[in-house]
Each structure stands twice: as structure tokens, then as C-alpha cells.
Design a protein around this motif. Structure first.
Motif, mmCIF file in Angstrom:
data_model
loop_
_atom_site.group_PDB
_atom_site.id
_atom_site.type_symbol
_atom_site.label_atom_id
_atom_site.label_comp_id
_atom_site.label_asym_id
_atom_site.label_seq_id
_atom_site.Cartn_x
_atom_site.Cartn_y
_atom_site.Cartn_z
ATOM 1 N N SER A 80 0.814 -1.222 0.000
ATOM 2 C CA SER A 80 0.000 0.000 0.000
ATOM 3 C C SER A 80 0.847 1.270 0.000
ATOM 4 C CB SER A 80 -0.945 -0.002 1.212
ATOM 5 O OG SER A 80 -0.218 0.169 2.414
ATOM 6 N N VAL A 81 2.152 1.124 -0.270
ATOM 7 C CA VAL A 81 3.024 2.312 -0.281
ATOM 8 C C VAL A 81 2.551 3.296 -1.359
ATOM 9 C CG1 VAL A 81 4.760 1.328 -1.868
ATOM 10 C CG2 VAL A 81 5.422 3.089 -0.222
ATOM 11 N N ASP A 82 2.568 4.560 -1.011
ATOM 12 C CA ASP A 82 2.004 5.595 -1.887
ATOM 13 C C ASP A 82 2.824 6.870 -1.723
ATOM 14 O OD1 ASP A 82 0.506 7.486 -3.183
ATOM 15 O OD2 ASP A 82 -1.355 7.117 -2.066
ATOM 16 N N THR A 83 3.494 7.257 -2.815
ATOM 17 C CA THR A 83 4.278 8.496 -2.754
ATOM 18 C C THR A 83 3.732 9.553 -3.705
ATOM 19 O OG1 THR A 83 5.811 7.745 -4.463
ATOM 20 C CG2 THR A 83 6.383 7.212 -2.182
ATOM 21 N N GLY A 84 2.577 9.261 -4.278
ATOM 22 C CA GLY A 84 1.984 10.231 -5.200
ATOM 23 C C GLY A 84 2.591 10.171 -6.587
ATOM 24 N N ASN A 85 3.383 9.129 -6.869
ATOM 25 C CA ASN A 85 3.984 8.981 -8.194
ATOM 26 C C ASN A 85 3.990 7.481 -8.514
ATOM 27 O OD1 ASN A 85 6.333 8.295 -9.999
ATOM 28 N ND2 ASN A 85 6.401 10.510 -10.178
ATOM 29 N N ALA A 86 3.203 7.080 -9.510
ATOM 30 C CA ALA A 86 3.002 5.650 -9.774
ATOM 31 C C ALA A 86 4.308 4.944 -10.125
ATOM 32 C CB ALA A 86 1.991 5.477 -10.912
ATOM 33 N N LYS A 87 5.167 5.623 -10.880
ATOM 34 C CA LYS A 87 6.432 4.997 -11.283
ATOM 35 C C LYS A 87 7.324 4.758 -10.059
ATOM 36 C CE LYS A 87 9.839 4.123 -14.349
ATOM 37 N NZ LYS A 87 9.823 3.005 -15.273
#
Lengths: 287, 193
Positions: free
Chosen positions: B82-89
Motif C-alpha cells: 500500500s506504499v504511496d508516494t503520489g507517483n506511480a512509477k
């Protein structure tokens, strides 16, 4: 990613390590009277270049923590197998038995950490049998090509596939897998250039083992643990088979350099498609 | 020899409790509400600035015992996927074997082992399992409040902060471009069990 760092540690260092290993190893093996000294040196050189790229990227953990930490152990074993295959040729059935064992080992090392509690289901077993069969077909095909064509002729086609494998892995989310594959490509390039002057430095019975099993492991890891599209992995695995077309039928009459060029172009088509698929699946750019 | 010694002891304890101005709080166990819980982390990029990422799936529970902090317990589990940094790549890269390797190590988990009171906060020593490596870490846990949830059920919140080195957990790729030290901040809202 710093391009200077990338070129230095993914191309230059592995290529130099492979070239030095192949040249010195071949010379030493000849001095020691080892049969098939050139083939033995090529097997060790390909592995050494691959390991150089991985070690330059980040030292693997010992004992291995994650799946990528297992790659150097596999490469080390393949170097040993390649060395033995070239110096102590065994009968055909024994070579197939070794290939089968290595194919199973590749799956165990790479897929092992990802197996769920419900393994083995029928679907799992079918997929794994298919993968073993695919590795054996690719291995046998490449050994056949290497037995009939020199490394100088075969080199460009294999470089095209290995280079595209590296690019596809880089695009599929794992820089480290791309770098390891890039190191293998650079090592193959060094061996290819050396083979212009040292024709005994052949890929068959030794080098092919390192090449096929390492690329198989990287493709499977890229597919299962990263985001390499299935179609791209299949296209890359199947690409070397097309090289046969450059040496069959009317193409037999071509000059060596023409055959080499044709084989490279034929292999580049599916390998290039694979890179395109990986690029399309890649969700965007970031630094 | 006093008569009725048990009654005297009971009376003494009641007196002491009221003399302290409040009743002794019993241990209360809470179960995390994933919708109102978050885990964010901070890491340095190119030795220039910090950027933040988060994990969108967090579960856990905690037991608070104000009277006896040693009885407090804290645990949480996070889905690495579920890691999410706001950048899909970048998220794809983080999920790959280069970093979290979410296929091989799907869960990040913390479980407390000992708790001591430190002012308004708790100093919690526990084991963090990240990237398949389990190491002891010290976490500062601050109770952030209590109240009633939308349905009227008692709720409580905590905030946990810890600093780790990712290389301690075998995440040693690209140290340099990305920092080694990671500041982790966990906010959990939980409903009383």
C-alpha cells in the motif's frame, strides 16, 4: 540515475572484468593444458562480469535476505557448471540432466520466496513445468546455434536480446535487475570482441549455460517481483530462437557478417517489441 | 492484632484512590480503525530535501494502562503493497526488489516488548519487522486523545514516532541518492474493544 555512474558500473567495469577474465583465464588454462581453455574462460568471464555489475550496484546480503541476493549464488554455480561442461565434456544425456537440474534450481531460488501457502496447486505446477520446459528449449536451441556458428557471428544477435532484456527490466520497476542484466550484456560484448582475435573463445558448452540460466532467472524475477509484462518476458525468452532463420534455407549462402547482421535484426524484432511493451506498461517518469 | 485486616486494607486503598484525585484507570484495549489511521515516512533525496511517503493500509491494536505503563501494549501491521508516494512509477520502484520487495515481504509489523512512562508519553521498546528483517527499535508513543466515535463507542488515539536506518533492515540499494535514515510517524485512531 546518474548516467556516468550507469555507464561506468553497468558497462565499463563488467566489460573490463569479463575481458580480463576471458583473456587471462584462457591464457592460464592453455598454459595448464586444460582442454577447451577458451570455452572455460568464456563461462567464467560472463559470470564475473555479471557479478561485477551486481556488486557495484549494492553488495548482496549474506546470508541472503531477499530474492536478488540469491542471484550471485546462482551465477557462481553456473560459472562452475560452465567450467566443468567445457573442461570435462559429458555425454548428451548427462548434459540434459544437468540442464534440467539447473532449470529446477532457478525456479526454486527465484520463485521459492513467492510461493503461497496453497502451493503446489495444479496451476502452479503447470506454470512451473512450462517454465522448466521453456528454459530447456532455449538452452538446447542456443547450444545448437553455438555449436554450428562462431561467437563472432552469433554475438550481435545475443547482444541485441541481452541489451533489450536489460532495458525492459529497467523499465519494469527494478533498477538493480536492469543493472545486473546490463552487466551480463557488457560481459557478452567483451567476449564477442575478444572472439574476433581468439576464435577458441566460444560460447558453446559453458558460456551458454551462464547466459541462459542467468537471463531466465532475471526475467522470472522481473515478472514475479517487479512489473515486467508477461508478453515482454515471453518475447525476450523466445527472441534467440529466431536467430535460426538467419542460418537456414537460402540464408545459408550469406557471408558470415551478413548472417550475423540478419540474426541480430531478427532477434531485435521481438526483443524490441518487449521493450516497447515494458515502456507502455511503465506508469511514467520520475528521478 | 487488628480485626478485619482485609476490610482495613480495602478501606485504605479507597481512601488513597480518592486522595489522588482520580480513580485508578484499568487497562483498556483498542483496535485500530484503518480509515482514520496513517503511517507516513520521511527520507532525504539527493541529500537536498526530505520527501514524504505513506502506507495506505494499516491495522493494529494497543492497550493503555495509565496506572501501570508496563502493562501497555502496542502493535501494528502495514501492508507493504500500500506504499504511496503520489507517483506511480516511484511506487512501482519502491514495491520492487530494489526496496520493499512486497511480493516476498508483504507485511511490515511492530510489536512492543516493554513500555515505560516518559512524561506524557511512553517509551516503547519493541521489534520491528521490515523487509524480512526483525530488529529491536525504540518508539516514542504519545496518547493524543480520547472521546467517542460517530456511533458513540469510546475511541482513543496515539501517535508513534521512530527513526530507523533502512540499511539495518537489508534495504541497502541506492544509499546516497536516497538517505539511509527514515523518520516514521504513525497515527492510530482506535475503537475500544
Amino acid at each position: 540515475m546518474d548516467p556516468v555512474n550507469l555507464v561506468l558500473f553497468v558497462v565499463v567495469v563488467p566489460a573490463v572484468v569479463a575481458a580480463v577474465t576471458a583473456a587471462l583465464g584462457g591464457w592460464l588454462a592453455r598454459r595448464l593444458g586444460v582442454a577447451e581453455a577458451g570455452r572455460a574462460a568464456v563461462a567464467v568471464a560472463l559470470g564475473a562480469g555479471t557479478l561485477a555489475a551486481q556488486f557495484a550496484s549494492a553488495l548482496p546480503h549474506f546470508p541472503p535476505i531477499e530474492v536478488t541476493d540469491r542471484i550471485p549464488w546462482l551465477v557462481g554455480l553456473l560459472m562452475l557448471l560452465g567450467l566443468l561442461e567445457s573442461t570435462h565434456p559429458s555425454p548428451g544425456w548427462a548434459r540434459w540432466k544437468d540442464r534440467l537440474l539447473v532449470a529446477i534450481l532457478v525456479l526454486a531460488l527465484v520463485l521459492g520466496p513467492a510461493l503461497g501457502p496453497d502451493w503446489p496447486s495444479l496451476r502452479d505446477l503447470a506454470v512451473e513445468c512450462g517454465l522448466v520446459l521453456g528454459i530447456l528449449v532455449g538452452w538446447g536451441s542456443l547450444e545448437g546455434l553455438a555449436a554450428h556458428r562462431s561467437t563472432a557471428v552469433l554475438g550481435p544477435a545475443l547482444l541485441a536480446v541481452a541489451g533489450c532484456t536489460s532495458a525492459a527490466l529497467l523499465l519494469s520497476g527494478s533498477v538493480v535487475l536492469g543493472r545486473i542484466s546490463g552487466g551480463l550484456t557488457a560481459a557478452l560484448g567483451a567476449v564477442w570482441v575478444l572472439s574476433w582475435w581468439l576464435p577458441d573463445q566460444a560460447l558453446g558448452r559453458g558460456g551458454v549455460s551462464v547466459l541462459v540460466a542467468t537471463v531466465a532467472a532475471l526475467l522470472i524475477e522481473g515478472r514475479v517481483y517487479s512489473f515486467l509484462p508477461l508478453e515482454a518476458a515471453i518475447a525476450l525468452a523466445a527472441a534467440p530462437l529466431l536467430a535460426w532463420l538467419a542460418f537456414a534455407g537460402p540464408a545459408r549462402r550469406l557471408a558470415s557478417w551478413q548472417s550475423a547482421l540478419l540474426a541480430a535484426v531478427l532477434c531485435l524484432v521481438p526483443a524490441g517489441v518487449a521493450v516497447g511493451l515494458a515502456l507502455r506498461a511503465a506508469p511514467g517518469e520520475y528521478e | 492484632m487488628p480485626r478485619f485486616p482485609i476490610l482495613r486494607a480495602l478501606g485504605l486503598s479507597i481512601v488513597c484512590t480518592f486522595a489522588a484525585g482520580r480513580p485508578l484507570a484499568a487497562a483498556e484495549t483498542y483496535v485500530a480503525d484503518p480509515v482514520h489511521s496513517s503511517l507516513v515516512y520521511r527520507i532525504k533525496h539527493m541529500n537536498a530535501t526530505y520527501f514524504w511517503g505513506r502506507f495506505n493500509s494499516i491495522n493494529g491494536s494497543f492497550t493503555l494502562d495509565e496506572a501501570n505503563p508496563a502493562q501497555c501494549q502496542f502493535e501494528f501491521q502495514v501492508k507493504a503493497d500500500s506504499v504511496d508516494t503520489g507517483n506511480a512509477k516511484r511506487d512501482a520502484h519502491l514495491k520492487s526488489p530494489d526496496f520493499f520487495n512486497v511480493v516476498q515481504f508483504p507485511t511490515i509489523a511492530f510489536k512492543s516488548q516493554s513500555v515505560t512512562r516518559s512524561g506524557d508519553a511512553y517509551e516503547v521498546v519493541g521489534e520491528l519487522t521490515l523487509h524480512g528483517v526483525t530488529k529491536p527499535v525504540t518508539v516514542k508513543v504519545v496518547p493524543t486523545g480520547k472521546g467517542k466515535g460517530p456511533g458513540g463507542a469510546p475511541i482513543a488515539g496515539i501517535e508513534a514516532t521512530l527513526m530507523i536506518k533502512r540499511t539495518d533492515f537489508g534495504m541497502s540499494n541506492m544509499v546516497g541518492p536516497l538517505g539511509d535514515e527514515v523518520l516514521v510517524n504513525v497515527g492510530i485512531e482506535a475503537r475500544r474493544k
